[in-house]
Scaffold this motif. Structure first.
Motif, PDB file in Angstrom:
ATOM      1  N   LEU A 104      -7.976  -9.947   9.510  1.00 33.50           N
ATOM      2  CA  LEU A 104      -9.011  -8.941   9.731  1.00 33.50           C
ATOM      3  C   LEU A 104      -9.838  -8.705   8.490  1.00 33.50           C
ATOM      4  O   LEU A 104     -11.053  -8.563   8.546  1.00 33.50           O
ATOM      5  CB  LEU A 104      -8.367  -7.621  10.170  1.00 33.50           C
TER       6      LEU A 104
ATOM      7  N   LEU B  26       0.842  -1.189   0.000  1.00 33.36           N
ATOM      8  CA  LEU B  26       0.000   0.000   0.000  1.00 33.36           C
ATOM      9  C   LEU B  26       0.870   1.228   0.000  1.00 33.36           C
ATOM     10  O   LEU B  26       0.596   2.230  -0.618  1.00 33.36           O
ATOM     11  CB  LEU B  26      -0.891   0.014   1.242  1.00 33.36           C
TER      12      LEU B  26
ATOM     13  N   GLY C  18      -4.766  -0.268  19.019  1.00 30.28           N
ATOM     14  CA  GLY C  18      -3.432  -0.698  18.630  1.00 30.28           C
ATOM     15  C   GLY C  18      -2.436   0.439  18.638  1.00 30.28           C
ATOM     16  O   GLY C  18      -1.247   0.258  18.872  1.00 30.28           O
ATOM     17  N   TRP C  19      -2.930   1.607  18.396  1.00 32.50           N
ATOM     18  CA  TRP C  19      -2.044   2.728  18.160  1.00 32.50           C
ATOM     19  C   TRP C  19      -1.743   3.485  19.441  1.00 32.50           C
ATOM     20  O   TRP C  19      -0.601   3.776  19.745  1.00 32.50           O
ATOM     21  CB  TRP C  19      -2.714   3.641  17.150  1.00 32.50           C
ATOM     22  N   ARG C  20      -2.801   3.785  20.145  1.00 32.31           N
ATOM     23  CA  ARG C  20      -2.644   4.523  21.383  1.00 32.31           C
ATOM     24  C   ARG C  20      -3.436   3.801  22.468  1.00 32.31           C
ATOM     25  O   ARG C  20      -4.492   4.242  22.874  1.00 32.31           O
ATOM     26  CB  ARG C  20      -3.186   5.946  21.227  1.00 32.31           C
TER      27      ARG C  20
ATOM     28  N   CYS D 274      -6.467  -0.791   5.038  1.00 28.28           N
ATOM     29  CA  CYS D 274      -5.386  -0.014   5.656  1.00 28.28           C
ATOM     30  C   CYS D 274      -5.165  -0.464   7.079  1.00 28.28           C
ATOM     31  O   CYS D 274      -4.025  -0.624   7.525  1.00 28.28           O
ATOM     32  CB  CYS D 274      -5.742   1.475   5.671  1.00 28.28           C
TER      33      CYS D 274
ATOM     34  N   GLY E 150      -1.956  -2.214   8.721  1.00 30.10           N
ATOM     35  CA  GLY E 150      -1.180  -1.488   9.705  1.00 30.10           C
ATOM     36  C   GLY E 150      -0.858  -0.065   9.322  1.00 30.10           C
ATOM     37  O   GLY E 150      -0.131   0.620  10.035  1.00 30.10           O
TER      38      GLY E 150
ATOM     39  N   ARG F 194     -10.496  -0.278  16.961  1.00 31.19           N
ATOM     40  CA  ARG F 194      -9.357  -1.163  16.795  1.00 31.19           C
ATOM     41  C   ARG F 194      -8.073  -0.381  16.590  1.00 31.19           C
ATOM     42  O   ARG F 194      -7.023  -0.688  17.155  1.00 31.19           O
ATOM     43  CB  ARG F 194      -9.606  -2.074  15.600  1.00 31.19           C
TER      44      ARG F 194
ATOM     45  N   ASP G  48      -1.957  -8.202  12.295  1.00 34.41           N
ATOM     46  CA  ASP G  48      -2.925  -7.883  13.338  1.00 34.41           C
ATOM     47  C   ASP G  48      -2.306  -7.860  14.701  1.00 34.41           C
ATOM     48  O   ASP G  48      -2.789  -7.222  15.616  1.00 34.41           O
ATOM     49  CB  ASP G  48      -4.026  -8.951  13.353  1.00 34.41           C
TER      50      ASP G  48
ATOM     51  N   GLU H  22      -9.667  -8.639  20.138  1.00 34.12           N
ATOM     52  CA  GLU H  22      -8.897  -9.847  19.889  1.00 34.12           C
ATOM     53  C   GLU H  22      -8.855 -10.653  21.165  1.00 34.12           C
ATOM     54  O   GLU H  22      -9.121 -10.157  22.242  1.00 34.12           O
ATOM     55  CB  GLU H  22      -7.472  -9.489  19.462  1.00 34.12           C
TER      56      GLU H  22
ATOM     57  N   ALA I 159      -5.911  -3.309   8.394  1.00 33.82           N
ATOM     58  CA  ALA I 159      -5.345  -4.659   8.410  1.00 33.82           C
ATOM     59  C   ALA I 159      -3.873  -4.621   8.094  1.00 33.82           C
ATOM     60  O   ALA I 159      -3.092  -5.411   8.606  1.00 33.82           O
ATOM     61  CB  ALA I 159      -6.078  -5.536   7.403  1.00 33.82           C
TER      62      ALA I 159
END
Lengths: 523, 467
Positions: free
Chosen positions: B342, A441, B101-103, B56, B60, B97, A469, B390, B58
């Motif tokens: 995902l 991407l 994952g990010w913060r 996007c 990351g 989600r 994931d 998850e 999925a």
């Protein structure tokens, strides 16, 4: 001579009722076929038993429907045949005699229907089989005593009923409008009309006439068997018909059906007028009979199924002339409907479900359509670039259709070269779809020299989809890394981190491209 | 802008496009354009855009994901048309989600006062029962199966793994009353997490049983399914046991996944919900032999995790099997929302919930408030669970029937074909309540409840198999 009471009475049963058409029967004649004189005069039509010497037997309705005419006087048991009775009499120790098979050749017997209004009443139209005439009489002139459990269809002959019971409900074709058919041909025909009407009601007025014109042309092509050399006549007749649609609106039906029927009419009538050489006797007769059938069609428009019944009943018509014409029509109709279906169904129709265009499509249908239109492929180019790639929108605009067709080809890197340079952006995106790699991407941000970027060493086959994931950090870092490494925006200005997913201008363009593309696709 | 001009050249002819050019400076215009698009087109666009965003996420690329999600959220809304609503819930789940994952810290802070609104959820479930036929159909099929299996039994004990709707058992009571040999002694053990629900069930059921004069006993069991103590169900020997599991078993799969992850973090989890062909029709007698090796991989655990407890689902099913139930009717979602990737989950969930939303919109056109409740508190929560969670948190691990069959067979259950009478009853429900567009398909003894040919729920019946 067998002059027992029972036998005499049973014999009398076989004696024909007085019939002006046939000579005087011999009541005392033990021969159960008293009309041996009549047949020798008449010649049978082709298609009927060709034996000119066949004896025409005319049985009364009573004798036709009779079962067990032969009665045993001891126990009153009835038998359908004399032979059987004789054998039974042996059991009673009564004198019995079995009739020997006649030495001379057995004369072929043909039977006529006792019902005066029936076509088969004429000796020239006699049927060759006793069972056959019995069944015919029951079917046409008898009471329908047998009823199908499932669909409440009635039959006069038990064997018909049984046969129907075997197929009733077993093989059914169902049209979207809900009508059920047991026959494939009638189903196809109906569906052609049904769709046509559904489409017509859903769209604007001009389109149906356009479609009608199409159908006319196709009809020309389809009915060529009926009229081998008649195309010029056809177009003129049909051209003449169009304005006359209103007139030909039989019984208030919508124009389409009568137009079709009138095509049938005119086409069948035309050969007779213009091609005397072509006209068979049956065509001539059918031209007169066809209008009858045409008027038989029911008035309501929803009688598509009833029209279909017309086709079916036409198929089953007892009159021998009609079925042939109708069969040809049905075949042609089959061709016609195939043509129609291919017209009404846009090519590339993957799903078997016919999607008419209702006011609002269901979410499921929209989702399917979005997926079909390449939302997993081309739209990802449109939407998923996110890095200001103009070329994707260009490609979507200009190559939308080719994109649809070449969707499946976009899987491989290797085939990227097959597409023009504009498409390479989309090819990149298609690669990403399957693998879901953020790194690829990231590739999408690269500029026009895309092929080069495709082979960028850090294009990572090693990143497993599964691992993206887990713990966002791992893939995120690598994703960002790839993004940082490969990111080139359209103008060659590096650094993509701060770019919004879709700039507003791009959003505008994508939106317009979507709408134009959709129009494109819908045409 | 050069780019714009370039496109204009390419495009050439569209007047709309030039119009848009003139509007481009203003911020609001792109969205008004999209809003003015026909809802069908906009719907397609939304779906496509959502899928791209999900990709996007999925992959990351969280930056692009977050800006994309922002764009969608301007267009999607739980009050809009059907696609807007679906996309709204999916967007929220994806955003959840991403933030997790990010913060993660921020995410936790954001949810620091979040109360699990159990009451809303229960209300949504009741509305779902009320307005959609699926639960009703499942109940009548279950009850018919119970009736048929329990013919001749004098004492019947029913264990309901999620007992919240009295109508289910009141219907059974009525059917039992109409039985030729008279009703049996009926005992129902209802399991639920909320005591209040069970109290209400008790009242309603006792009332109905008294009216019908059936010897009846209701045993409430306040417990989470995963913590259920089978012993405490107090199944007496000689009772004919029937178990009703409506949309419950899949939550146990979360534990399997979690166990597996803990045991073998390095193993790629592609096989978590895949059954091995060789293990399919296994005889439990050989359980001990195979347990260490193949079975664990059936449940996704690695072979060397001998010290860890057996997978939760299997042990639960085994425990149920230990009660020698004459019948167990399992209703589950007929969709694979337990895929590892995902994107697969998003795709499957989109299809499934699009159908469900369609169905809901069709059956509830004039009750938008109720519909929204069902959408938000039932479907929305499931969507969030499927997409944003998850491990143990992801309870909505729906799987298709063909994945459940080997599990059930492995636990010792034998298939019981659902009878035509069950189908008849179900059709009667559909006809009497005028539900249009629903279909029930029968496939080798199982029933699949479909909305317009799209399979949504599966009902299957099982019985204790003695070896």
């Amino acid at each position: 001579m067998m002059s027992d009471e029972g036998l005499a009475s049973s014999l009398r049963g076989f004696i024909q009722d007085p019939n002006p058409n046939l000579p005087n029967p011999n009541p005392n004649n033990s021969n159960p076929n008293p009309n041996s004189n009549a047949a020798k005069r008449k010649r049978n039509l082709p298609g009927t038993p060709a034996d000119p010497d066949a004896e025409v037997v005319a049985l009364s309705p009573k004798s036709l429907m009779a079962t067990n005419r032969f009665l045993c006087e001891i126990c009153n048991k009835g038998f359908q045949r004399d032979q059987n009775l004789q054998l039974h009499r042996r059991g009673h120790n009564l004198p019995w005699k079995l009739k020997q098979r006649t030495n001379k050749e057995v004369k072929k017997k043909v039977y006529i229907c006792p019902e005066k209004t029936c076509v088969h009443h004429d000796p020239s139209r006699a049927l060759g089989d006793l069972t056959g005439i019995k069944k015919h009489f029951s079917r046409k002139h008898g009471e329908k005593k047998w009823k199908c459990e499932k669909c409440s269809k009635k039959y006069a002959v038990q064997s018909d009923w049984k046969a129907h019971g075997k197929i009733c409900g077993t093989r059914e074709y169902k049209c979207d409008c809900g009508t059920l058919f047991s026959r494939k041909d009638s189903f196809i025909t109906h569906r052609a009309f049904c769709d046509a009407l559904a489409e017509e009601s859903a769209r604007f007025a001009p389109i149906p006439s356009a479609n009608l014109n199409f159908r006319n042309e196709l009809f020309n092509g389809g009915l060529s068997s009926l009229q081998p050399a008649g195309n010029p006549q056809f177009s003129s007749s049909i051209a003449g018909l169009d304005p006359a649609t209103g007139q030909l609106n039989l019984n208030g039906q919508k124009p389409r059906l009568p137009l079709w029927l009138d095509n049938a009419n005119t086409q069948l009538n035309n050969p007779i007028g213009n091609h005397p050489g072509n006209s068979n006797a049956f065509l001539a007769s059918s031209s007169t009979s066809l209008p009858e059938l045409v008027q038989m069609t029911p008035t309501n428009m929803l009688g598509l199924s009833s029209q279909n019944q017309w086709f079916n009943s036409g198929g089953n018509a007892s009159s021998s002339g009609l079925p042939r014409v109708l069969k040809e029509e049905e075949e042609n109709r089959g061709n016609l409907s195939d043509h129609i279906s291919s017209l009404y169904y846009n090519n590339g129709q993957n799903s078997s479900q016919h999607e008419t265009a209702p006011a609002h499509m269901s979410a499921t249908a929209l989702l399917q359509k979005a997926a079909q239109m390449g939302s997993t492929r081309s739209n990802s180019a449109i939407f998923g670039t996110g890095f200001g790639l103009m070329s994707s929108s260009l490609s979507s605009l200009s190559n939308f259709n080719s994109l649809n067709q070449s969707r499946n080809e976009l899987q491989n890197f290797g085939q990227a070269e097959n597409l023009n340079g504009l498409m390479t952006s989309t090819s990149q995106s298609t690669i990403t779809t399957n693998q879901g790699d953020g790194l690829l991407l990231g590739n999408m941000s690269s500029s026009n020299n895309l092929v080069g970027n495709l082979r960028h060493p850090s294009a990572p086959p090693t990143i497993m989809p599964g691992s993206t994931d887990r713990g966002g950090s791992q893939s995120k870092s690598s994703g960002n890394e790839a993004e940082g490494g490969l990111t080139r925006d359209f103008l060659g200005v590096g650094g993509n981190e701060s770019r919004p997913f879709l700039q507003q201008n791009e959003l505008v363009k994508f939106a317009s491209s979507m709408s134009s593309a959709m129009d494109f696709g819908n045409q | 802008m050069l780019l714009v001009a370039g496109i204009a050249q390419e495009e050439g002819s569209s007047p709309l496009f030039f119009f848009l050019m003139s509007l481009s400076p203003s911020i609001g215009s792109p969205y008004t354009l999209l809003r003015e698009m026909k809802s069908d087109e906009r719907g397609m666009w939304l779906f496509g855009f959502l899928t791209a965003c999900a990709r996007c996420v999925a992959a990351g690329s969280l930056d692009s994901a977050s800006s994309g999600l922002e764009q969608i959220s301007l267009l999607a809304s739980p009050d809009g048309d059907i696609v807007q609503r679906i996309v709204a819930y999916f967007t929220e789940a994806l955003a959840d989600r991403v933030l997790k994952g990010w913060r993660p810290g921020l995410h936790k802070a954001l949810n620091s006062t979040k109360l699990t609104c159990a009451a809303e959820i229960i209300l949504a479930q009741k509305l779902f029962f009320e307005y959609c036929p699926f639960l009703r159909l499942s109940y009548v099929i279950t009850n018919q199966a119970i009736l048929e299996t329990m013919e001749g039994e004098k004492v019947v004990h029913i264990i309901d793994l999620h007992c919240f709707e009295p109508a289910q058992w009141i219907n059974l009571l009525e059917e039992l009353k109409a039985r030729q040999e008279g009703p049996p002694h009926l005992r129902i053990t209802g399991i639920h997490e909320q005591k209040e629900v069970l109290d209400q069930m008790a009242v309603r059921l006792q009332e109905a049983a008294e009216k019908l004069d059936i010897p009846f006993q209701f045993c409430p069991m306040v417990s989470k399914l995963e913590n259920l103590d089978i012993e405490s169900l107090r199944v007496k020997s000689g009772e004919a046991v029937a178990i009703s599991s409506v949309l419950q078993l899949h939550s146990l799969l979360a534990y399997d996944d979690d166990t597996m992850r803990r045991n073998s973090p390095s193993v790629p989890n592609n096989s978590s919900s895949v059954h091995l062909p060789g293990v399919l029709h296994m005889n439990p007698r050989t359980l001990g032999d195979f347990l260490e090796r193949d079975v664990m991989s059936l449940y996704g655990a690695s072979p060397d995790s001998q010290s860890s407890p057996p997978p939760k689902t299997l042990s639960f099913l085994n425990a149920l099997w230990g009660l020698s139930p004459k019948l167990m009717v399992v209703t589950e979602h007929e969709s694979n929302h337990n895929c590892h990737g995902l994107m697969e989950r998003v795709d499957e969930a989109l299809k499934f919930y699009a159908a469900l939303f369609d169905c809901l919109e069709n059956t509830l056109p004039r009750a938008p408030v109720e519909r929204q409740k069902i959408e938000k508190f039932l479907f929305g929560e499931e969507i969030k669970s499927i997409i944003a969670c998850e491990g143990l948190e992801r309870k909505a691990r729906h799987e298709k029937l063909d994945k459940w069959i080997p599990r059930l067979e492995f636990a010792g259950f034998g298939k019981i074909n659902l009878s035509y009478n069950g189908m008849k009853q179900a059709m009667r429900v559909l006809q009497s309540c005028n539900y249009d567009g629903f279909k029930i398909k029968e496939e080798s003894g199982y029933f699949i409840i479909c909305w317009h040919d799209y399979p949504l729920f599966s009902v299957s019946a099982w019985g204790f198999k003695r070896y």
